[in-house]
Design a protein around this motif. Structure first.
Motif, short mmCIF file in Angstrom:
data_model
loop_
_atom_site.label_atom_id
_atom_site.label_comp_id
_atom_site.label_asym_id
_atom_site.label_seq_id
_atom_site.Cartn_x
_atom_site.Cartn_y
_atom_site.Cartn_z
N ALA A 1 -10.97 -18.23 -38.39
CA ALA A 1 -12.09 -18.15 -37.46
C ALA A 1 -13.42 -18.28 -38.20
O ALA A 1 -14.32 -19.02 -37.77
CB ALA A 1 -12.05 -16.84 -36.67
N ARG B 1 5.46 -15.93 -33.52
CA ARG B 1 4.78 -17.06 -32.89
C ARG B 1 3.35 -16.70 -32.47
O ARG B 1 2.44 -17.51 -32.62
CB ARG B 1 5.61 -17.52 -31.67
CG ARG B 1 5.07 -18.73 -30.97
CD ARG B 1 6.14 -19.75 -30.62
NE ARG B 1 5.50 -20.93 -30.03
CZ ARG B 1 4.91 -21.88 -30.73
NH1 ARG B 1 4.90 -21.82 -32.04
NH2 ARG B 1 4.34 -22.91 -30.12
N ALA B 2 3.14 -15.49 -31.99
CA ALA B 2 1.80 -15.09 -31.55
C ALA B 2 0.80 -15.15 -32.70
O ALA B 2 -0.33 -15.62 -32.55
CB ALA B 2 1.83 -13.69 -30.95
N ILE C 1 1.03 -16.95 -35.38
CA ILE C 1 0.84 -18.35 -35.76
C ILE C 1 -0.17 -19.01 -34.82
O ILE C 1 -1.12 -19.66 -35.26
CB ILE C 1 2.19 -19.11 -35.73
CG1 ILE C 1 3.11 -18.57 -36.83
CG2 ILE C 1 1.97 -20.62 -35.91
CD1 ILE C 1 4.52 -19.14 -36.82
N LEU C 2 0.00 -18.79 -33.53
CA LEU C 2 -0.91 -19.39 -32.54
C LEU C 2 -2.35 -18.93 -32.73
O LEU C 2 -3.28 -19.73 -32.67
CB LEU C 2 -0.46 -19.02 -31.12
CG LEU C 2 0.86 -19.62 -30.63
CD1 LEU C 2 1.22 -19.03 -29.27
CD2 LEU C 2 0.76 -21.13 -30.55
N THR C 3 -2.53 -17.62 -32.96
CA THR C 3 -3.89 -17.08 -33.06
C THR C 3 -4.58 -17.49 -34.35
O THR C 3 -5.76 -17.24 -34.51
CB THR C 3 -3.89 -15.54 -32.95
OG1 THR C 3 -2.97 -15.01 -33.90
CG2 THR C 3 -3.48 -15.09 -31.56
N ALA D 1 -3.61 -20.83 -35.74
CA ALA D 1 -3.62 -22.29 -35.60
C ALA D 1 -4.69 -22.78 -34.65
O ALA D 1 -5.20 -23.89 -34.79
CB ALA D 1 -2.24 -22.77 -35.14
N VAL D 2 -5.05 -21.97 -33.67
CA VAL D 2 -6.01 -22.41 -32.65
C VAL D 2 -7.36 -22.80 -33.25
O VAL D 2 -8.07 -23.63 -32.70
CB VAL D 2 -6.17 -21.33 -31.55
CG1 VAL D 2 -6.96 -20.13 -32.06
CG2 VAL D 2 -6.87 -21.92 -30.31
N TYR D 3 -7.70 -22.25 -34.42
CA TYR D 3 -8.99 -22.57 -35.03
C TYR D 3 -8.97 -23.91 -35.77
O TYR D 3 -9.97 -24.32 -36.33
CB TYR D 3 -9.42 -21.43 -35.97
CG TYR D 3 -9.58 -20.12 -35.24
CD1 TYR D 3 -10.62 -19.91 -34.36
CD2 TYR D 3 -8.66 -19.09 -35.43
CE1 TYR D 3 -10.75 -18.71 -33.67
CE2 TYR D 3 -8.79 -17.88 -34.76
CZ TYR D 3 -9.83 -17.70 -33.88
OH TYR D 3 -9.96 -16.52 -33.20
N ASP D 4 -7.78 -24.53 -35.82
CA ASP D 4 -7.68 -25.91 -36.26
C ASP D 4 -7.94 -26.12 -37.76
O ASP D 4 -8.40 -27.19 -38.16
CB ASP D 4 -8.66 -26.78 -35.45
CG ASP D 4 -8.12 -28.18 -35.24
OD1 ASP D 4 -6.88 -28.34 -35.28
OD2 ASP D 4 -8.92 -29.09 -35.06
N ASP E 1 -6.19 -25.81 -41.85
CA ASP E 1 -4.90 -26.22 -42.42
C ASP E 1 -4.01 -24.99 -42.57
O ASP E 1 -4.12 -24.23 -43.54
CB ASP E 1 -5.12 -26.89 -43.78
CG ASP E 1 -5.73 -28.28 -43.61
OD1 ASP E 1 -5.65 -28.84 -42.51
OD2 ASP E 1 -6.29 -28.79 -44.59
N LEU E 2 -3.14 -24.82 -41.59
CA LEU E 2 -2.21 -23.69 -41.61
C LEU E 2 -0.88 -24.19 -42.13
O LEU E 2 -0.28 -25.10 -41.55
CB LEU E 2 -2.06 -23.13 -40.19
CG LEU E 2 -1.04 -21.99 -40.00
CD1 LEU E 2 -1.44 -20.75 -40.79
CD2 LEU E 2 -0.91 -21.65 -38.51
N ILE E 3 -0.42 -23.62 -43.23
CA ILE E 3 0.83 -24.07 -43.86
C ILE E 3 1.85 -22.94 -43.79
O ILE E 3 1.63 -21.84 -44.30
CB ILE E 3 0.60 -24.46 -45.33
CG1 ILE E 3 -0.48 -25.54 -45.45
CG2 ILE E 3 1.92 -24.91 -45.98
CD1 ILE E 3 -0.10 -26.90 -44.88
#
Lengths: 421, 421
Positions: free
Chosen positions: B155, B174-175, B177-179, B181-184, B186-188
């Protein structure tokens, strides 16, 4: 209306601060302050009327860092901050330069109401409802809800030591059930849809003397809480009204109260009475007010909601006609956006400003984008966006859209390759 | 250490405000400010040393309503609030009378850090790390994480317009990961556990010149952000240090920095140097510091974590020995609680104060309860509890424990029967 019996269950006179009467929205009939929400004269909604006296910026600035700093403009007792309640408000007003650039406009401010105790603006209205309900002698806080309101009511009642009764459709997502149930009030799942739950709430409100249904029998007080969004925005901008503001529409109450807040600040001389335009945002899957605006109607045709923006999915919005009044009077506009655009709105705000909003916020951002593209929002004037709820509560909306860039083995080489470095 | 090359990629001298040097925690070796975290002399962690000059309450009170009001006590430039960053802090300090009553003590205050931008205290440390990293010429914000830190880094980088690189174990919920990844950014996702991810981060931090791993190469700056919790508590109490404070222990950094914050406020004359006791809270399934305290050791034996309080699950806490120092010096204590007690702690705080915390907060509440029962916390003196994260992120902990009181048909009779009215 039997709910007024609540007033007789206590001997003290309600202290609602500057509030003096209730007035009907249609014909202006006046009646004493009571837990009632519809005028028996003209059947229109009742609204709180005030005798503000003098309110100075210094009084507000010296107050607590929450909505109670505006207590002289709310229907709450003068010692409201000493009585157990939540302390919502004083949320961030973020200067959103990266979002402004992405939207091709000069200046955008994001009012980030996800910082409230249960992470939505509902904490504001519920806190005011609780304060007023206590004065009327109620001791149970209740509501029908499908999400944010349920959280806010259950939490506020817990903090106050009141019993809460929250009615929800049994099909509600497990996450929303958990985030209400954890506060240990009486959460009742009903085998029906939101309309059924709402009908039951109205029925119970009329017969249970000690129950304050925040959005039914104490609605006139509850809805005043939304004014604090306008108050905070104006104070945070250095005591001035922004020229343009975009507000999501569910029942429409929030939009009308934001307008009321700006007008009250102007009338009291707390800000200059500069012109401003109020814009409304809906999801296309539930856009009765947007449709009425487009058609030039002054009444709103109910619809059956079908959108991922469930916190805005009110097919028969009670304040729809008053929203049209405000938007037309101020020279704003109303627009609606598809569910796909809603998700893109959520993602745009997240990647430009690091703010993760729920679907309602996605509606606001996407609608602002559309209003800019169609020339209805002036790109050279400041724009304020009300972001009223949190993305953590509507994860399902982005579930299939975002995820890791890559999944790799546990070696630096693998990470480097995935990142292209 | 190659990461220091980051300083050479820009020609400007870093402006880190009052920060003047880094000093090693063991032997006090001094070295210039740089993005380094371990002393080459004695291999102990490096900490920021300051020349504060004069800091007055008025200066702080006139500052913004976020952590930047304390900028004169942080390693950040003097114009930090003008540079894009998040604005964490200024979270509520709640007078928790109902919780105090339930615990059988006179007075409890809850510092509710769920109101931060991504709803945990990590926004504080990441904001300081970002401000310092910018001064060192970095332009990528990175971390290894299993949750709150990932959210905060992704963020903050989005808001600043930086690239983020966040490494997570691929088994993460998963929750979470989503919270992130939403900021776009590089999530590895890495096919390994947190230790693997952490090892990769340390490796990449040493070779990527422009990457600031917040909790690795810029850790000395990052960790100073936790002082703002102490600053806010003291200011919110009317400029005084509370006699007792309970702090959760993960790496142990937060606890040591809360102590540092109180001491700095005292040394600067911002508060009276009244005595205070610092208490540490762990989950029994990951309680190496609690075990060392109980045994009277001054070193900490690493453990393999097994607890639902995952945000505290660091089996080999870097600041463990320093935590023991602080607790022993101030006359506090450390205790640990079972996962069952953690859930009861979450529910106790929710039903008494309407605050829904993550498992780490459950650890703090449950530990406080135990410390009161065993006479280690004085029931007649004020107790401050640090609630550092949000229940919305750890819903699985309560999933099988809470739910509706009843599921009924859509009739008022059915609701009345379920509620016993």
């Amino acid at each position: 209306m039997t709910a007024t019996l609540g007033t007789t269950s206590t001997t003290k006179t309600p202290d609602l601060g500057p509030a003096v009467e209730l007035v009907s929205k249609e014909e202006g009939h006046r009646q004493p302050l009571a837990p009632e929400f519809v005028s028996a004269e003209d059947f229109s909604p009742l609204e709180v009327a005030y005798d503000f006296g003098r309110v100075r910026r210094e009084d507000i600035e010296a107050g607590p860092k929450n909505i109670w700093r505006y207590k002289k403009l709310l229907p709450v007792p003068s010692n409201v901050e000493e009585i157990p309640n939540t302390e919502p408000g004083a949320t961030r007003l973020v200067q959103a330069d990266r979002l402004a650039k992405a939207l091709g406009v000069k200046k955008v401010w994001v009012k980030d109401d996800t910082g409230n105790p249960t992470h939505s603006f509902k904490d504001r209205v519920v806190a005011v409802a609780l304060a007023a309900a206590r004065e009327f002698g109620f001791d149970v806080l209740a509501c029908p809800s499908t999400g944010n309101l349920a959280n806010a009511v259950a939490a506020a009642a817990a903090r106050a030591g009141w019993r809460s009764v929250v009615l929800i459709p049994k099909t509600l997502e497990r996450a929303k059930i958990l985030t209400t149930a954890v506060y240990d009030g009486d959460l009742i799942a009903v085998d029906g849809n939101y309309d059924d739950v709402n009908r039951l709430a109205t029925q119970l409100a009329a017969e249970q003397e000690s129950w304050a249904f925040v959005n039914v029998n104490v609605r006139p007080y509850y809805s005043e809480g939304s004014k604090t969004l306008a108050f905070e925005v104006a104070e945070q901008l250095g005591w001035r009204i922004p020229p343009q503001i975009v507000v999501p529409i569910a029942s429409g109450s929030q939009l009308t109260k934001v307008d009321k807040g700006f007008r009250e600040f102007g009338q009291l001389g707390l800000v200059d009475e500069t012109p401003y335009k109020v814009f409304g945002a809906q999801a296309t899957g539930c856009s009765p007010v947007s449709a009425a605006f487009r058609a030039g109607h002054d009444v709103v045709q109910p619809v059956k909601p079908d959108t991922i923006a469930r916190s805005l999915a009110i097919g028969n919005p009670a304040d729809g006609p008053y929203v049209l009044d405000v938007v037309n009077r101020t020279g704003g506009a109303i627009e609606d956006v598809t569910d796909e655009e809603v998700v893109e709105g959520i993602r745009l705000l997240a990647r430009t400003e690091g703010i993760f909003t729920e679907t309602a916020g996605g509606v606001t951002v996407a609608t602002a984008k559309k209003l800019i593209e169609t020339g209805k929002l002036n790109p050279d004037e400041e724009i304020v966006l009300l972001i009223t709820g949190d993305g953590l509560k509507t994860l399902d909306a982005i579930e299939d859209k975002v995820g890791p860039k890559a999944t790799v083995g546990a070696s630096a080489d693998a990470v480097r390759e995935a990142l292209g470095i």
